[in-house]
Design an enzyme around this catalytic site. Structure first.
Site, PDB file in Angstrom:
ATOM      1  N   TYR A  42       0.855  -1.202   0.000  1.00 47.44           N
ATOM      2  CA  TYR A  42       0.000   0.000   0.000  1.00 47.44           C
ATOM      3  C   TYR A  42       0.885   1.244   0.000  1.00 47.44           C
ATOM      4  CZ  TYR A  42      -3.219  -3.597   1.742  1.00 47.44           C
ATOM      5  OH  TYR A  42      -3.942  -4.753   1.916  1.00 47.44           O
ATOM      6  N   TRP A  46      -3.974   6.080   2.662  1.00 50.74           N
ATOM      7  CA  TRP A  46      -5.339   5.558   2.775  1.00 50.74           C
ATOM      8  C   TRP A  46      -6.086   6.285   3.885  1.00 50.74           C
ATOM      9  CZ3 TRP A  46      -2.505   2.777  -0.446  1.00 50.74           C
ATOM     10  CH2 TRP A  46      -3.145   1.953  -1.372  1.00 50.74           C
ATOM     11  N   SER A  47      -7.376   6.462   3.687  1.00 52.55           N
ATOM     12  CA  SER A  47      -8.180   7.331   4.530  1.00 52.55           C
ATOM     13  C   SER A  47      -8.291   6.852   5.970  1.00 52.55           C
ATOM     14  CB  SER A  47      -9.574   7.482   3.920  1.00 52.55           C
ATOM     15  OG  SER A  47     -10.442   8.186   4.761  1.00 52.55           O
ATOM     16  N   ASP A  49      -6.810   4.400   7.380  1.00 57.78           N
ATOM     17  CA  ASP A  49      -5.473   4.116   7.906  1.00 57.78           C
ATOM     18  C   ASP A  49      -4.881   5.364   8.548  1.00 57.78           C
ATOM     19  OD1 ASP A  49      -4.181   1.307   6.547  1.00 57.78           O
ATOM     20  OD2 ASP A  49      -5.930   2.153   5.563  1.00 57.78           O
ATOM     21  N   TYR A  96       0.401   0.229  -7.825  1.00 60.25           N
ATOM     22  CA  TYR A  96      -0.856  -0.145  -7.171  1.00 60.25           C
ATOM     23  C   TYR A  96      -1.974  -0.085  -8.195  1.00 60.25           C
ATOM     24  CZ  TYR A  96      -4.713  -0.510  -3.940  1.00 60.25           C
ATOM     25  OH  TYR A  96      -5.844  -0.949  -3.312  1.00 60.25           O
ATOM     26  N   GLY A 185     -14.132  -0.849   4.296  1.00 58.16           N
ATOM     27  CA  GLY A 185     -12.794  -1.249   4.707  1.00 58.16           C
ATOM     28  C   GLY A 185     -12.613  -2.738   4.879  1.00 58.16           C
ATOM     29  N   ASP A 187     -12.968  -5.484   2.671  1.00 54.49           N
ATOM     30  CA  ASP A 187     -13.142  -5.623   1.230  1.00 54.49           C
ATOM     31  C   ASP A 187     -13.925  -6.849   0.765  1.00 54.49           C
ATOM     32  OD1 ASP A 187     -11.189  -3.793   1.919  1.00 54.49           O
ATOM     33  OD2 ASP A 187     -10.043  -4.090   0.110  1.00 54.49           O
ATOM     34  N   ARG A 220      -5.444 -13.164  -0.622  1.00 53.88           N
ATOM     35  CA  ARG A 220      -6.060 -12.005  -1.241  1.00 53.88           C
ATOM     36  C   ARG A 220      -7.445 -12.347  -1.804  1.00 53.88           C
ATOM     37  NH1 ARG A 220      -4.465  -7.632   0.338  1.00 53.88           N
ATOM     38  NH2 ARG A 220      -5.083  -6.635  -1.607  1.00 53.88           N
ATOM     39  N   TRP A 373     -10.566 -10.575   4.645  1.00 48.55           N
ATOM     40  CA  TRP A 373     -11.625 -10.312   5.618  1.00 48.55           C
ATOM     41  C   TRP A 373     -12.639 -11.452   5.712  1.00 48.55           C
ATOM     42  CZ3 TRP A 373     -11.563  -6.431   9.091  1.00 48.55           C
ATOM     43  CH2 TRP A 373     -10.659  -5.384   8.865  1.00 48.55           C
ATOM     44  N   GLU A 416      -0.143  -7.225   9.497  1.00 48.42           N
ATOM     45  CA  GLU A 416      -1.401  -6.651   9.041  1.00 48.42           C
ATOM     46  C   GLU A 416      -2.589  -7.367   9.702  1.00 48.42           C
ATOM     47  OE1 GLU A 416      -3.559  -5.605   4.741  1.00 48.42           O
ATOM     48  OE2 GLU A 416      -1.722  -6.799   4.807  1.00 48.42           O
TER      49      GLU A 416
END
Length: 454
Positions: A42, A46-47, A49, A96, A185, A187, A220, A373, A416
């Site tokens: 990344y 990021w917002s 984050d 990215y 967030g 995903d 992923r 997630w 992470e």
């Protein structure tokens, strides 16, 4: 208040080592104006984050924490939205995907007020920013007042919340809707699967996923998921990022997103009051949001909040971490607090290898311990739940979660996320929000909180 000097020597030494390690991660990931989540996976800003990062940075440098938030808010669109990515022009375009060339914010988003001189994405992420701003101010009020921090961010935060509560009330029931799985967030959570099934995916041979260069494919989202993400983002872009004109084949009401807006509205009330303005309108909005959240998304039979799919206006029959995050709301009815606490300790969310909370039901049909997630346990959601437990006086549970968080963060090199069955570190290492929230929990104290609580 407990300090490092008050603790037994071994514990103080371990805490100091952990603090130094976390500080090193944030120093290494600092770009000069903001902090990247990870140098590999990344490489931009990021917002949400940055909001979590600022919460931790305030314990090292209140000024740098202010800069973290202000650099993000400087890319705010004229319609009030805070984009989920602010791109760094110095990073190669292919580092990215989706890249600035895909989002085309300055052109496709011009009517919606995208910045002309800065490329961003066109979607948003959870509104943690007002909470972060209030905590940053509270870490050093004198420095904050001297620099006029709150007076600068206040109008931007008001505009951000106004955007969500007006343009994003797609269901007309007072709750905010998200229009892309990246916006909450979380995903590829199974809670989105039903709504995503309506979306025709973009063929995978028409785009190149940069995330697989740095992450294991088994961790992923799948190519099918990504194809649907790309389709939704393309359609939104081609509609000029206009929330009223876009078709929104994916639109859901997410309990965590709305809960974080409640807490940030309460923080905005404190910010407004600090500036000598009436904060009551924001408290009233927080109360209304809480009522709508409970009335619309609470599933009393399951004892958890559910996602609501606006395609058929029904609750999604999945248990995920998003249904537990509303524990952070101070005004939650006591019976709901009790039921959420029970859910945390039940078979669906009690991990055998970590005290962190899995992102999805351990007994669920779609549980996958490695895949993003769809099962792994994340540090940022653990921080939110720990704060919620403290908010409602469940200090023993909060302390156990906090201790587990700190142990796992240090053991895994600030990973992470974790495999909840084995405790194995997954995803990126030296992850910024893990390091930042480690710093915050090192300073947390049940009896004497570090900052005023909205």
């Amino acid at each position: 208040m407990n300090t490092l000097l008050d603790r037994p020597a071994p514990a103080a030494a371990a805490a100091l080592t952990l603090r130094r390690g976390a500080a090193r991660v944030l120093l290494d990931n600092w770009t000069g104006t903001s902090t990247v989540p990870s140098r590999t996976l990344y490489p931009h800003q990021w917002s949400w984050d940055s909001a979590f990062i600022a919460i931790g940075l305030r314990h090292l440098s209140a000024r740098r924490a202010q800069q973290e938030l202000e650099s993000l808010l400087a890319a705010q669109w004229a319609d009030g939205r805070v984009p989920h990515i602010v791109f760094n022009d110095a990073v190669p375009a292919d580092a990215y995907f989706p890249s600035p060339d895909f989002w085309r914010s300055s052109r496709s988003g011009a009517t919606a007020g995208a910045p002309a001189n800065r490329e961003t994405s066109g979607i948003v992420q959870p509104p943690v920013h007002a909470l972060a701003a209030w905590l940053v101010h509270s870490a050093d009020p004198a420095e904050s007042r001297r620099r006029g921090f709150l007076s600068r961010v206040h109008p931007r935060l008001v505009g951000w919340h106004d955007y969500l509560l007006t343009r994003r009330d797609l269901g007309g029931d007072g709750l905010v809707s998200v229009v892309h799985p990246w916006e909450p967030g979380m995903d590829n959570s199974p809670t989105w699967d039903r709504a995503l099934a309506r979306v025709e995916p973009t063929p995978p041979d028409t785009f190149r996923r940069a995330d697989l260069d740095h992450g294991q494919p088994a961790d992923r989202p799948t190519d099918l998921d990504y194809g649907r993400y790309v389709r939704l983002a393309t359609d939104y872009r081609d509609a000029g990022y206009d929330d009223r004109a876009a078709e929104h084949r994916f639109a859901v009401e997410d309990p965590a997103f709305n809960a974080l807006l409640v807490v940030s509205e309460l923080a905005l009330a404190e910010i407004t009051r600090e500036l000598g303005l009436p904060g009551e309108p924001h408290r009233e909005r927080a109360d209304r949001l809480t009522r709508h959240l409970v009335d619309t998304l609470w599933d009393a039979g399951a004892g958890i909040f559910r996602v609501r799919d606006l395609g058929d206006r029904s609750l999604v029959d999945e248990r995920s971490i998003t249904g537990l995050v509303p524990l952070i709301i101070p005004g939650l009815p006591p019976e709901i607090v009790r039921r959420l606490s029970r859910a945390l300790h039940g078979p669906h969310f009690t991990s055998p290898a970590t005290r962190l909370v899995p992102s999805y039901d351990l007994t669920g049909h779609a549980f996958a311990p490695h895949r993003y997630w769809r099962g792994p346990a994340w540090f940022n959601t653990a921080w939110l739940i720990e704060r919620g437990l403290r908010t409602h006086g469940l200090h023993g549970d909060a302390a156990r979660l906090r201790q587990g968080f700190l142990a796992d963060a240090g053991r895994t090199g600030f990973a992470e996320y974790l495999d909840p069955l084995s405790g194995e570190a997954r995803g990126a290492r030296h992850f910024s929000w893990t390091a930042a929230l480690t710093l915050d929990l090192l300073c947390a104290d049940d009896a004497d909180p570090k900052e005023p609580r909205p």
